[in-house]
Design an enzyme around this catalytic site. Structure first.
Site: not given
Length: 613
Positions: A260, A333
């Protein structure tokens, strides 16, 4: 099944849903073989009918089908003003209905923080509003509505829906039938709320105790055990007609960087990848997995270009499609994550992902930038329309297999009949009881007896509660122990207890018969260790409960009783309380080894370790 309350009008602002005839008319030209009966076993999908459907789509409609986008608000047409403002700022539209009309997106992803998941009736109304908006478009198609309902520490739909132990807890239970039951029940509840794609299970093999992003989201460190549980959960979800999604290909289990916020590099050899990371993905494919999610990681042994796997043709087309023979939907993702944005701009990422072999582009930072970039790539000849058609065929095949082309809407009656039922909640409790792992019990500290040790103090870490569970952990444990006949009080000391907080806990411990301390990611320098040592010095029996990582046990070698719960959701903490009170015997077995803190090359508790009474 066609309940008139489905597309309820009123506070959500959704109009009544179109009749089934209108839905079928919107997909005119499909043969009868395309529709899917309302059973777990889907009819064969009519590929010719789907290709005919694709041939009538405009290029803009095709581009839209590839995107799965976030949108703020509890309603598709009448969200709160703050959510309208957020949508205008980030997406340039006011509502989900406007997003669909402008970009013709093929998918929507629900998040708690986007205010999509307040309660089951609202979620069902939102889902119906999204489907109504999409089907009302020219050549309108149903939408794949997705969310991250992994259970454990990652959940988007909270109470009163049934919440289960997370993957590592299921790994500690080791039961394929439990994993399948989790998928079946969770899938039935999601489907009742109109969610038809779940970004679960996590198929990563967690072999790095320092992994900051996977950890307890993985079933464990043994690839064969992980594979068996992944396959079972896939069958459970898909038996309830929700597309399961194995993630994060080619394997995110051995990284110390969170994708992330950074760009992890996996240094496994090709041979190790085959023996470790690939095993659960092969099992998922064999189980008929509907979708696979990519990882924003570098994996030099599989592709030495320095590109993330999400953008890697050798990994996605060469290995996943070619060698593993997978022909289902590949979803990225989130394209807002740093791991995929470090090397290329937000306009290049979606184009490169499609060239690599991806079908669905998840949550780009700017849908406008990403959508126009794909459109331009086709117009300029960098991408062919035939390449888009391949991905759209896979996406439509999935929508057909899920029965969405026949009936995309859900009913409030279905929600009431399915979500958070007593039977489902009892299933979650039973499964949780099989996961609690007893690592230390010197001198028979456990179980505690409410007759001889009635007063209990519960102290420790109170991390933010996973979505929709009651929390905080100390309060949940104290309430559960009180229900079991103890007089338990809660005192939160935090993940980094101050000297004053430690003093308060030690003072409170003088007045009780036993202390339960919840620990959270204890490190060598953590003041949680000081708290535990000071509590032990009082002479009171101290029970440590590792509420996230079982690796805490390696930092707490002086405690005489230690349990691992693998998460701090209510269902797991209540199960731990029943174990502490001796109502059930601990049955969990470590799904990962715990290394010694002072010598990580040596194992303190091996894979499969666990005590009982």
């Amino acid at each position: 099944m066609h309940d008139s309350s489905t597309g309820s009008t009123g506070r959500t602002g959704n109009t009544a849903r179109p009749s089934r005839r209108a839905v079928l008319a919107a997909t005119a030209g499909l043969t009868a073989a395309l529709t899917v009966p309302a059973t777990a076993q889907a009819a064969p999908v009519d590929q010719r009918g789907l290709r005919a459907l694709i041939s009538r789509m405009s290029l803009e409609e095709k581009v839209g089908q590839l995107f799965v986008m976030r949108v703020y608000g509890h309603s598709a047409t009448a969200p709160d003003q703050a959510d309208i403002d957020a949508n205008l700022a980030e997406i340039g539209v006011r509502t989900a209905a406007e997003l669909i009309a402008k970009y013709r997106v093929g998918g929507i992803i629900y998040f708690t923080w986007a205010h999509n998941t307040r309660d089951p009736h609202q979620i069902a109304d939102l889902s119906n509003g999204i489907q109504t908006a999409s089907l009302a478009q020219p050549r309108g198609l149903p939408v794949l509505i997705a969310t991250d309902q992994e259970h454990g520490i990652v959940c988007r739909v909270g109470k009163p829906a049934t919440l289960f132990p997370g993957a590592m807890a299921i790994g500690a239970g080791g039961s394929r039938s439990d994993a399948r039951a989790l998928g079946r029940v969770s899938g039935a509840e999601l489907r009742a709320m109109g969610i038809n794609q779940d970004y679960s299970p996590d198929a990563d093999v967690n072999v790095n105790p320092a992994n900051p992003v996977i950890g307890v989201r993985s079933f464990g460190a043994d690839p064969d055990a992980v594979a068996a549980l992944v396959a079972a959960e896939v069958k459970g979800y898909q038996g309830s007609r929700v597309a399961a999604t194995a993630k994060h290909f080619p394997g995110h289990g051995d990284t110390a960087v969170d994708s992330h916020t950074g760009f992890p590099v996996i240094t496994h050899s090709r041979d190790l990848w085959e023996r470790l990371d690939a095993v659960p993905f092969r099992a998922a494919i064999e189980a008929g997995i509907d979708s696979i999610m990519t990882a924003h990681i570098q994996f030099p042994a599989l592709d030495d270009s320095g590109d993330p796997a999400t953008l890697s043709h050798p990994i996605l087309t060469g290995i996943l499609r070619g060698e593993l023979g997978y022909d289902g939907v590949v979803v990225t993702d989130s394209l807002g994550m740093e791991g995929v944005r470090t090397k290329y701009g937000d306009d290049r990422v979606p184009v490169l992902a499609l060239k690599a072999g991806v079908d669905q582009l998840l949550n780009p930072p700017s849908i406008d930038v990403a959508w126009h970039a794909v459109l331009k790539a086709v117009q300029d000849g960098e991408l062919t329309e035939a390449r888009l058609d391949e991905s759209i065929l896979r996406i439509l095949r999935l929508k057909a297999r899920l029965g969405l082309l026949e009936r995309a809407h859900v009913t409030r009656a279905g929600v009431d009949r399915t979500v958070g039922t007593a039977a489902h909640l009892a299933t979650a409790d039973r499964i949780a009881e099989r996961t609690t792992t007893l690592l230390v019990n010197e001198g028979g500290v456990l179980p505690l007896d409410s007759r001889t040790a009635p007063k209990v103090l519960v102290v420790g870490a109170d991390p933010a509660s996973p979505s929709g569970t009651t929390g905080p952990p100390t309060g949940v444990l104290a309430a559960a122990l009180t229900e079991l006949g103890f007089t338990a009080t809660a005192l939160s000391t935090g993940t980094a207890p101050s000297a004053a907080a430690i003093d308060r806990a030690v003072t409170a411990a003088q007045d009780v018969d036993a202390v339960v301390v919840g620990t959270y990611n204890v490190t060598a320098n953590s003041s949680q260790r000081t708290l535990v040592d000071r509590l032990l010095a009082t002479g009171r029996p101290v029970v440590a409960v590792a509420i996230r990582n079982p690796y805490d046990a390696a930092q707490l070698t002086s405690v005489r009783a230690c349990l691992a719960t693998y998460s701090w959701t209510d269902v797991e903490l209540r199960a731990a309380a029943r174990v502490i009170a001796g109502r059930v015997a601990p049955r969990g077995r470590l799904p990962v080894p715990v290394q010694r803190a002072d010598d990580p090359a040596r194992v303190l508790y091996p894979l499969g370790y666990g005590l009982s009474y």
